[in-house]
Design an enzyme around this catalytic site. Structure first.
Site, PDB file in Angstrom:
ATOM      1  N   TYR A 144      39.157  42.800  23.443  1.00  0.00           N
ATOM      2  CA  TYR A 144      38.170  41.763  23.737  1.00  0.00           C
ATOM      3  C   TYR A 144      38.056  41.618  25.243  1.00  0.00           C
ATOM      4  CZ  TYR A 144      35.779  37.262  24.031  1.00  0.00           C
ATOM      5  OH  TYR A 144      34.885  36.261  24.327  1.00  0.00           O
ATOM      6  N   ASP A 239      41.459  45.267  32.208  1.00  0.00           N
ATOM      7  CA  ASP A 239      41.111  43.881  31.973  1.00  0.00           C
ATOM      8  C   ASP A 239      42.418  43.100  31.888  1.00  0.00           C
ATOM      9  OD1 ASP A 239      40.438  41.405  31.098  1.00  0.00           O
ATOM     10  OD2 ASP A 239      39.144  42.071  29.460  1.00  0.00           O
ATOM     11  N   LYS A 267      41.594  33.386  33.455  1.00  0.00           N
ATOM     12  CA  LYS A 267      42.631  32.524  32.884  1.00  0.00           C
ATOM     13  C   LYS A 267      43.598  31.974  33.949  1.00  0.00           C
ATOM     14  CE  LYS A 267      41.618  33.826  28.283  1.00  0.00           C
ATOM     15  NZ  LYS A 267      41.285  35.076  27.642  1.00  0.00           N
TER      16      LYS A 267
END
Ligand SMILES: *Cc1c(COP(=O)(O)O)cnc(C)c1O
Length: 426
Positions: A144, A239, A267
């Site tokens: 994701y 990522d 994040k």
């Protein structure tokens, strides 16, 4: 446990917001029931609208590695906010933040801040296409990377929980340029590169998969991707939106010693505020406007409040012993849970890396999306509810990471293991 106010709020929310949530991972679709509405957090704990207290293992899905409402982070954000929240012009804080990121992450010589992980990966793909002059990308089944059109193909947990392979509304041309390989399978990548020689701009991978549940890279996987990308003239994008500043201060790339061409962050880097970032070598980053022809912008990008929270977070994470503490807390939870499951004779795989782990109700090793999908969702749902009823808040999906923070104490670990023991016996 009484959750009357959560239920009432949810009833109102579903009328006003699709599914009652502003991000589908917050819905309880895969476990059933009514999402808990939270009112307050402090350290490892969060309190719901009915005053029930939970040990929180969602931690905002990763950003809160120092726990909820860390006084120094809140203090830094408050102080800066009182001086103005955004200028749409450069500030010193952006320079300080960039310095910290460049210093920390081996692959980054220059960095651009954005407002979310999605923006970071979306921009990284555009950058890879602009730099290589190629169009195709390779991602992994279960990986994701946010909700950019080109990346919403076989995109793991949140999407899988809705039973969607590729989101509706994605232009078929975008989806067609995205090819899907299998995680931990270098050959599946090599086949795609050979079949489309000279057309692949980038391979994008979570160096530690986190969105099919935690699945660490097997020995040789990341190294293999590095070699393949180089030999086929594609860029390797890590990522690290989850793993950055979590697996280690410099991210998974320092843990495994593999350096990507472009790194995406998010994040943790915002300290609980909306921040993402992408960075690479000076040569690659010179493609980005205003230096080069690739356009990417943001009204609130690098805003002082988020930068102040991010800077404070990184400064606190840099202190000696922080990552040793996170590693030790994770290890005790993982080993403890393995023991609890073994004693209860419930087959499970507890996949863990420092700072994150996943409980798969699965008798066989989980190494990719296919093996993750073979896990028992109904057993997980029962376990999830038994845990929340005992004041432990795990992610409401089996295919997600449980996040560990520096605030999780010995007492929290004991309480979690006791709850798990009771949950499995119930
Ligand atoms: C969460 C996540 C994203 C998206 O970040 P947002 O801030 O939610 O847009 C991208 N990549 C990975 C690996 C993530 O876990």
């Amino acid at each position: 446990m009484d959750r009357k106010r959560s239920s009432a709020l949810f009833e109102k929310a579903v009328d006003l917001i699709p599914g009652g949530v502003n991000s589908p991972a917050r819905a309880w679709n895969s476990v059933g029931g009514t999402p808990i509405f939270f009112a307050k957090g402090e350290g490892s704990h969060a309190w719901d609208e009915d005053g029930n207290r939970y040990i929180d293992y969602v931690c905002s899905w990763g950003p809160l590695i120092l726990g909820h409402a860390h006084p120094e982070i809140i203090g830094a954000a408050q102080e800066v906010a009182s001086l103005g929240t955004s200028f749409g012009a450069p500030t010193e804080l952006e320079v300080r933040m960039a310095e910290l990121v460049v210093e920390a992450v081996p692959s980054i010589e220059m960095v651009r801040f954005v407002n979310s992980g999605t923006e970071a990966t979306m921009s990284a793909l555009r950058l890879a296409r602009a730099f290589t002059g190629r169009n195709r990308i390779i991602k992994f089944d279960g990986g994701y990377h946010g909700h950019d059109d080109a990346l919403l193909v076989e995109a793991g947990s949140g999407v899988a929980a809705q039973g969607i392979a590729t989101s509706a509304g994605v232009h078929p041309d975008y989806a067609a340029a995205t090819m899907v390989a299998d995680y931990n399978d270098v050959q599946s990548v090599e086949r795609l590169l050979q079949a489309h020689e000279g057309e692949v701009a980038a391979i994008i991978v979570e160096p530690i998969a986190g969105n099919m549940g935690v699945v660490p890279p097997q020995a040789g996987f990341l190294e293999g991707l590095r070699e393949l990308a180089t030999s086929h003239g594609a860029l390797l994008i890590f990522d690290e939106v989850i793993s950055g500043f979590r697996a280690a201060y410099g991210g998974a790339q320092t843990v495994y010693g593999v350096t990507p061409d472009i790194t995406c962050l998010g994040k943790i880097v915002g300290g609980g505020f909306p921040v993402g970032a992408y960075g690479a070598s000076r040569e690659i980053m010179q493609t980005v406007a205003p230096l080069g022809p690739m356009y990417q912008a943001g009204t609130l990008s690098g805003n002082p409040v988020a930068m102040a929270a991010g800077i404070k977070t990184l400064e606190l994470l840099k202190q000696p012993g922080v990552y040793e503490g996170i590693a030790s807390t994770t290890e005790r939870l993982v080993n403890g849970l393995r023991d609890v499951f073994a004693r209860a004779e419930v087959p499970a795989q507890i996949n863990g890396v420092s700072g994150a782990f996943t409980v798969f109700f699965n008798p066989n090793p989980v190494t990719d999306m296919k093996s993750a999908s073979a896990s028992d969702g109904q057993e997980f749902a029962k376990f999830f509810h038994a845990m929340t009823d005992r004041g432990i808040y795990p992610p409401p999906s089996q295919f997600e990471a449980w996040f560990v923070s520096t605030a999780h104490s010995d007492e929290d670990i004991e309480a979690t293991l006791t709850a798990a023991r009771e949950a499995l016996n119930s």
